[in-house]
Design a protein around this motif. Structure first.
Motif, short mmCIF file in Angstrom:
data_model
loop_
_atom_site.label_atom_id
_atom_site.label_comp_id
_atom_site.label_asym_id
_atom_site.label_seq_id
_atom_site.Cartn_x
_atom_site.Cartn_y
_atom_site.Cartn_z
N THR A 53 10.26 -2.46 -6.50
CA THR A 53 9.66 -1.67 -5.43
C THR A 53 10.25 -0.26 -5.35
O THR A 53 9.51 0.72 -5.28
CB THR A 53 9.83 -2.39 -4.07
N SER B 93 11.02 15.50 0.33
CA SER B 93 10.04 15.38 1.41
C SER B 93 9.98 13.94 1.91
O SER B 93 9.57 13.04 1.16
CB SER B 93 8.65 15.80 0.91
N ASP C 133 7.97 12.90 4.21
CA ASP C 133 6.54 12.57 4.33
C ASP C 133 6.01 12.00 3.02
O ASP C 133 5.33 10.97 3.01
CB ASP C 133 5.73 13.81 4.73
N ARG C 134 6.33 12.66 1.92
CA ARG C 134 5.86 12.21 0.61
C ARG C 134 6.51 10.88 0.23
O ARG C 134 5.85 9.97 -0.28
CB ARG C 134 6.15 13.28 -0.45
N ALA C 135 7.81 10.73 0.50
CA ALA C 135 8.50 9.48 0.19
C ALA C 135 7.92 8.31 0.98
O ALA C 135 7.72 7.22 0.44
CB ALA C 135 10.00 9.61 0.46
N GLU D 63 4.91 8.06 2.16
CA GLU D 63 3.59 7.76 1.61
C GLU D 63 3.70 6.95 0.32
O GLU D 63 3.04 5.93 0.15
CB GLU D 63 2.83 9.06 1.35
N GLN D 64 4.55 7.40 -0.60
CA GLN D 64 4.67 6.73 -1.90
C GLN D 64 5.28 5.33 -1.76
O GLN D 64 4.82 4.38 -2.38
CB GLN D 64 5.51 7.58 -2.85
N LEU D 65 6.34 5.20 -0.96
CA LEU D 65 6.95 3.88 -0.77
C LEU D 65 6.02 2.95 -0.01
O LEU D 65 5.98 1.75 -0.26
CB LEU D 65 8.30 4.02 -0.06
N LYS E 104 2.86 2.81 -0.29
CA LYS E 104 1.91 2.29 -1.28
C LYS E 104 2.52 1.15 -2.10
O LYS E 104 1.80 0.34 -2.67
CB LYS E 104 1.45 3.40 -2.22
N ARG E 105 3.85 1.09 -2.13
CA ARG E 105 4.56 0.02 -2.86
C ARG E 105 4.90 -1.16 -1.94
O ARG E 105 5.61 -2.06 -2.34
CB ARG E 105 5.82 0.57 -3.49
N ARG F 82 4.19 6.68 11.65
CA ARG F 82 4.51 6.36 10.26
C ARG F 82 5.98 5.95 10.08
O ARG F 82 6.36 5.55 8.99
CB ARG F 82 4.20 7.57 9.37
#
Length: 126
Positions: free
Chosen positions: A26, A70, A72-74, A76-78, A80-81, A98
């Motif tokens: 993950t 970022s 916010d980006r982390a 979002e990406q995590l 998705k996992r 979030r």
């Protein structure tokens, strides 16, 4: 005496297989296994030791912080996992929907838990 020691931290987990899947799969970290011990290989040559404990109780504080460019980006990406971020609503510790905390005076940070319930975070360094 310890100034030149290559210190590392460690914390307990309750399931080696779940921890190996979470940290290696993950989160995408390099994880090595030696018997019942897992070692997380982190950037800069740092390591974290994970060890099984029969009467494991999750840490009630953050045991591992991952600095990121970022949050916010982390998140979002995590997300998705399959990583779920914690939602807090206490004075000085409020997150958005979030799970991101943007408290004044502190870093932008988001907390999540490993399968053993230990608290980890992604944060933007000041």
């Amino acid at each position: 005496m310890l100034r030149n020691s290559h210190a590392f931290c460690g914390y307990s987990i309750n399931d080696i297989a779940k921890a190996l899947d979470f940290y290696g799969g993950t989160l995408g970290l390099e994880v090595t296994r030696s018997g019942d011990l897992l070692t997380l290989q982190l950037a800069g040559g740092n390591t974290v030791l994970l060890y099984p404990k029969p009467d494991h109780a999750p840490a009630t504080f953050t045991v591992l912080n991952f600095p990121v460019d970022s949050v916010d980006r982390a998140v979002e990406q995590l997300g998705k996992r399959g990583v779920r971020f914690e939602i807090y609503d206490a004075p000085g510790l409020q997150t958005d929907a979030r799970g991101i905390c943007r408290a004044s005076g502190g870093p932008v940070i988001a907390w999540f838990k490993d399968p053993a319930g230990n608290i980890l975070s992604v944060l933007e360094p000041a």
